[in-house]
Design a protein around this motif. Structure first.
Motif, PDB file in Angstrom:
ATOM      1  N   GLU A 173     130.383 -16.228 -14.507  1.00 47.87           N
ATOM      2  CA  GLU A 173     130.509 -15.251 -13.422  1.00 47.87           C
ATOM      3  C   GLU A 173     131.945 -15.155 -12.930  1.00 47.87           C
ATOM      4  O   GLU A 173     132.413 -14.072 -12.558  1.00 47.87           O
ATOM      5  N   GLU A 207     118.888 -14.267  -3.095  1.00 47.77           N
ATOM      6  CA  GLU A 207     118.748 -12.842  -3.398  1.00 47.77           C
ATOM      7  C   GLU A 207     119.721 -12.004  -2.580  1.00 47.77           C
ATOM      8  O   GLU A 207     120.401 -11.122  -3.114  1.00 47.77           O
ATOM      9  N   ARG A 226     123.421 -12.563  -3.708  1.00 46.36           N
ATOM     10  CA  ARG A 226     123.737 -11.853  -4.946  1.00 46.36           C
ATOM     11  C   ARG A 226     123.774 -10.347  -4.723  1.00 46.36           C
ATOM     12  O   ARG A 226     124.576  -9.633  -5.322  1.00 46.36           O
ATOM     13  N   ILE A 285     129.102 -14.916  -5.458  1.00 40.90           N
ATOM     14  CA  ILE A 285     128.789 -15.932  -6.465  1.00 40.90           C
ATOM     15  C   ILE A 285     128.196 -17.118  -5.716  1.00 40.90           C
ATOM     16  O   ILE A 285     128.781 -17.610  -4.742  1.00 40.90           O
ATOM     17  N   THR A 286     127.028 -17.567  -6.158  1.00 42.29           N
ATOM     18  CA  THR A 286     126.209 -18.470  -5.350  1.00 42.29           C
ATOM     19  C   THR A 286     125.986 -19.818  -6.027  1.00 42.29           C
ATOM     20  O   THR A 286     125.819 -19.894  -7.245  1.00 42.29           O
ATOM     21  N   PRO A 324     127.904  -5.603  -9.192  1.00 42.31           N
ATOM     22  CA  PRO A 324     127.353  -6.622 -10.095  1.00 42.31           C
ATOM     23  C   PRO A 324     128.339  -7.013 -11.168  1.00 42.31           C
ATOM     24  O   PRO A 324     129.192  -6.230 -11.566  1.00 42.31           O
TER      25      PRO A 324
END
Length: 508
Positions: free
Chosen positions: A125, A272, A275, A280-281, A499
């Motif tokens: 990512e 959720e 994102r 970025i999680t 995204p």
């Protein structure tokens, strides 16, 4: 084909405006540290002299030479394992700027990009080129695009009048007092020179932009703004935290699952919405104090300086002063909140903490007639703004400083409940606060809302909900949330989701 010819052909294909922007993005003011090979060369000369001579001579020769030198340096550069060098950082910045401006040299070694990203320990990512762009520079680019050449010229005239600021600066004298910014690309070079000069003089940074705003405010709106733009619009764009493009920031989710019904739902909802916002999680289930220390150590790595913001959700049981960890140990809430904002990688960037836990056992119980409304009156005073200004202190630049910053600045802490009170939860869905926060943030994507506006709406929404204790007393109560803010700018949610799939990174 000979490399010299390739570089010459590449430069000739770039417009003057894009050359100015490429130079600006490549000479980013704040490089991550610590870095190997950073000898503190005269960056003042490196970043300002080419811009000054270009403006003065209406000739891009020095910027071309600068870009050629960069390309040659990268061409000869051998990526050293483990150590992160100044050239590594510059290579990533150069690549991301070229990608953003759609001027990537066909001869640029993308395998080296991938090798450097490996040194930064970037995940898939994080290999999106947009992460590597500095969001503050992107905001400044938009400000420049909103101004006509006459507007930038007026800013320059205003800057030249500040004798104390420009005294003894050779590059200022190279440009001279009167400037013709109309030739293509010269407006951009002059504007970027002003920005870099103010940054090097410690007058502005990514948060403190008052000095730049004052220069813009002195412009004549009718001649200085592009069509559809106003001085107020341009200045307002500088009053938000810069969080342009993807990702919106880094989100850390910490959730104690044991003994907390619906905890997995909390994790799913926060992941959720994070994102959906373009973050970025990273998730830590059942954190302990050791986990927290490891996460803090991780966040000190150089790659996190590329992020524009930091958000943390911490969900557990708690009392007025502490939070319960997965192993039954407790940590002081104040210790947790003061240890994260001091991490250097996120200095001058917005840091948001959602603290979801009880802070006591008290309940705002509903008992019928006790809640009959009461009225109150206020006295209002109409004081003219001119009168107020005349009575205020005249704060001069000589008593202003942006170099030293309290660690908690640019931090916002959102609490799920007020001190000494319960934080309600549903058996299957977890924290009601988390549920409503995620719903409201999701609903406000693309509406241009700020985070604090959403938190105020959340406070209203949550306080309307009747909750009931799960013990035998079945007490009906209401929950009140609140936040403490040390923000110096406004943090807006992104208008659209960005995204990862939209833009491809360098080959792996």
């Amino acid at each position: 084909m000979d490399e010299v010819i390739q570089v010459t052909q590449w430069l000739s294909s770039i417009t003057p405006r894009k050359k100015a922007k490429l130079f600006f993005f490549t000479t980013h003011a704040d490089a991550p540290s610590p870095m190997v090979g950073s000898n503190d060369v005269d960056t003042h000369e490196e970043t300002q002299l080419p811009l000054a001579t270009t403006v003065a001579l209406h000739n891009f020769k020095n910027i071309d030479e600068f870009l050629k030198k960069k390309v040659n340096t990268f061409s000869c550069y051998n990526v050293i394992e483990n150590e992160i060098t100044k050239t590594d950082y510059e290579y990533l910045r150069f690549y991301s700027a070229c990608k953003y401006l759609d001027v990537v040299p066909p001869f640029l070694d993308l395998e080296k990009i991938s090798a450097i990203q490996n040194k930064f320990e970037m995940t898939d990512e994080e290999r999106d080129y947009r992460l590597l762009l500095d969001s503050a520079d992107l905001v400044l680019e938009k400000v420049c695009d909103s101004l006509k050449p006459a507007g930038v010229s007026q800013m320059w005239t205003a800057l030249r009048k500040d004798r104390n600021l420009i005294r003894g600066v050779k590059t200022i004298d190279i440009i001279g007092f009167f400037v013709d910014p109309n030739p293509t690309g010269i407006k951009e070079c002059l504007f970027f020179f002003i920005v870099r000069f103010l940054q090097k003089a410690d007058k502005i940074n990514r948060v403190n932009t008052n000095r730049l705003e004052r220069l813009i405010a002195q412009c004549d709106e009718s001649s200085s703004c592009e069509e559809g733009k106003t001085i107020d619009f341009i200045i307002d764009s500088l009053r938000f935290y810069p969080t342009e493009l993807y990702p919106f920031g880094f989100c850390l989710i910490m959730c104690v699952i044991a003994g907390r019904d619906g905890a997995m739902q909390e994790i799913e909802k926060t992941m959720e919405i994070s994102r959906h916002l373009g973050m970025i999680t990273h998730t830590e289930k059942n954190p302990t104090k050791e986990t927290i220390e490891l996460v803090k150590k991780e966040l000190m790595k150089p790659k996190y300086q590329f992020y524009s913001s930091f958000t943390c959700w911490f969900m557990s049981h708690g009392d007025s002063n502490s939070m319960v960890l997965a192993d039954g140990e407790t940590i002081e809430r104040e210790w947790f909140l003061t240890s994260f904002p001091d991490i250097s990688t996120f200095q001058l960037k917005p840091k948001v903490f959602f603290m979801v836990s009880c802070r006591g056992a008290n309940k705002f119980s509903l008992k019928g007639d006790e809640f009959e409304g009461q009225s109150a009156t206020c006295d209002y005073y109409d004081i003219g703004s001119a009168l107020i200004r005349n009575r205020m202190l005249d704060i001069t630049d000589s008593v202003r400083d942006i170099s030293y910053v309290q660690p908690m600045m640019d931090t916002l802490v959102a609490y799920s409940t007020i001190l000494d009170h319960l934080s309600g939860r549903a058996n299957t869905h977890g924290s009601i606060y988390v549920d409503r926060a995620c719903v409201l943030m999701s609903e406000n994507i693309s509406r241009g809302r700020s985070l604090t506006e959403i938190l105020e709406h959340l406070s209203q929404d949550l306080h309307e909900i009747l909750q009931e204790t799960m013990d035998e007393d079945r007490i009906v109560y209401k929950q009140a949330c609140h936040y403490d803010s040390f923000f110096r700018k406004t943090l807006k949610l992104p208008y659209t989701r960005h995204p990862k799939e939209d833009v491809h990174s360098a080959p792996q």
